[in-house]
Design a protein around this motif. Structure first.
Motif, PDB file in Angstrom:
ATOM      1  N   GLU A  29      -1.918  20.995 -30.098  1.00 13.24           N
ATOM      2  CA  GLU A  29      -0.512  21.345 -29.885  1.00 13.24           C
ATOM      3  C   GLU A  29       0.464  20.396 -30.596  1.00 13.24           C
ATOM      4  O   GLU A  29       1.619  20.277 -30.191  1.00 13.24           O
ATOM      5  CB  GLU A  29      -0.194  21.421 -28.392  1.00 13.24           C
ATOM      6  CG  GLU A  29      -1.067  22.410 -27.639  1.00 13.24           C
ATOM      7  CD  GLU A  29      -0.949  23.843 -28.141  1.00 13.24           C
ATOM      8  OE1 GLU A  29       0.178  24.333 -28.336  1.00 13.24           O
ATOM      9  OE2 GLU A  29      -2.003  24.482 -28.336  1.00 13.24           O
ATOM     10  N   THR A  46      -4.599  24.285 -31.921  1.00 14.55           N
ATOM     11  CA  THR A  46      -4.246  24.747 -30.582  1.00 14.55           C
ATOM     12  C   THR A  46      -5.231  24.160 -29.566  1.00 14.55           C
ATOM     13  O   THR A  46      -6.242  23.553 -29.934  1.00 14.55           O
ATOM     14  CB  THR A  46      -4.286  26.282 -30.489  1.00 14.55           C
ATOM     15  OG1 THR A  46      -5.645  26.705 -30.610  1.00 14.55           O
ATOM     16  CG2 THR A  46      -3.412  26.929 -31.551  1.00 14.55           C
ATOM     17  N   GLY A  72       4.254  26.350 -29.824  1.00 15.96           N
ATOM     18  CA  GLY A  72       4.360  27.173 -28.624  1.00 15.96           C
ATOM     19  C   GLY A  72       3.741  28.532 -28.867  1.00 15.96           C
ATOM     20  O   GLY A  72       2.879  28.686 -29.731  1.00 15.96           O
ATOM     21  N   THR A  73       4.203  29.524 -28.115  1.00 24.47           N
ATOM     22  CA  THR A  73       3.741  30.907 -28.287  1.00 24.47           C
ATOM     23  C   THR A  73       4.900  31.850 -28.024  1.00 24.47           C
ATOM     24  O   THR A  73       5.846  31.517 -27.289  1.00 24.47           O
ATOM     25  CB  THR A  73       2.598  31.273 -27.323  1.00 24.47           C
ATOM     26  OG1 THR A  73       3.042  31.078 -25.988  1.00 24.47           O
ATOM     27  CG2 THR A  73       1.350  30.464 -27.582  1.00 24.47           C
ATOM     28  N   ARG A  74       4.789  33.024 -28.617  1.00 29.40           N
ATOM     29  CA  ARG A  74       5.650  34.161 -28.271  1.00 29.40           C
ATOM     30  C   ARG A  74       4.700  35.324 -28.081  1.00 29.40           C
ATOM     31  O   ARG A  74       4.071  35.766 -29.037  1.00 29.40           O
ATOM     32  CB  ARG A  74       6.651  34.472 -29.376  1.00 29.40           C
ATOM     33  CG  ARG A  74       7.853  33.595 -29.346  1.00 29.40           C
ATOM     34  CD  ARG A  74       9.073  34.287 -29.892  1.00 29.40           C
ATOM     35  NE  ARG A  74      10.187  33.364 -29.906  1.00 29.40           N
ATOM     36  CZ  ARG A  74      11.211  33.467 -30.714  1.00 29.40           C
ATOM     37  NH1 ARG A  74      11.279  34.458 -31.590  1.00 29.40           N
ATOM     38  NH2 ARG A  74      12.183  32.592 -30.659  1.00 29.40           N
TER      39      ARG A  74
END
Length: 132
Positions: A29, A46, A72-74
């Protein structure tokens, strides 16, 4: 034949890959920068040990800072937010997920493969070397 860690797709022959670093050199991350074939590349690992590579150059600010972005993530997409103007990019495709201006900006991406805990990037075609 080997398999891409992120997509589980068959990948190119071994001669088409450039060894970059050990997987353990990349913190989960967080981004890291590498110089590959004279071009700055931002690498991201990740928590699932998927590794992505995008250009280090932020297309909106012109600064080489993408490895300092926020991971991050979407939805299902792993992302990085530029540390400059906060545009969010899909790490898989380089697509900017925030509509800005008339022409969409994207990050160049590289295919990544992890073999024996070593991260490799797909070697660009000869005309791609000349373009950088």
């Amino acid at each position: 034949m080997t398999t891409d860690v992120a997509t589980q797709e068959p990948t190119l022959a071994l001669a088409a890959w450039i060894r970059v670093c050990r997987l353990e050199d990349l913190s989960p991350e967080r981004g890291s920068a590498a110089l590959v074939g004279g071009e700055q590349v931002a690498l991201f690992r990740t928590h699932r040990d998927d590794v992505f590579a995008v250009q280090q150059l932020d297309p909106f600010s012109g600064a080489h800072v993408m490895s300092r972005g926020i991971v991050g993530t979407r939805g299902e997409a792993p992302t990085v937010a530029s540390p400059m103007y906060k545009q969010v990019f899909d790490l898989r495709t380089g697509e900017c997920l925030d509509a800005v201006g008339k022409e969409p900006q994207a990050l160049r991406t590289w295919a990544v493969e992890v073999r024996d805990d070593v991260v490799h990037l797909a070697r660009p075609e000869p005309d791609e070397w000349d373009a950088t």
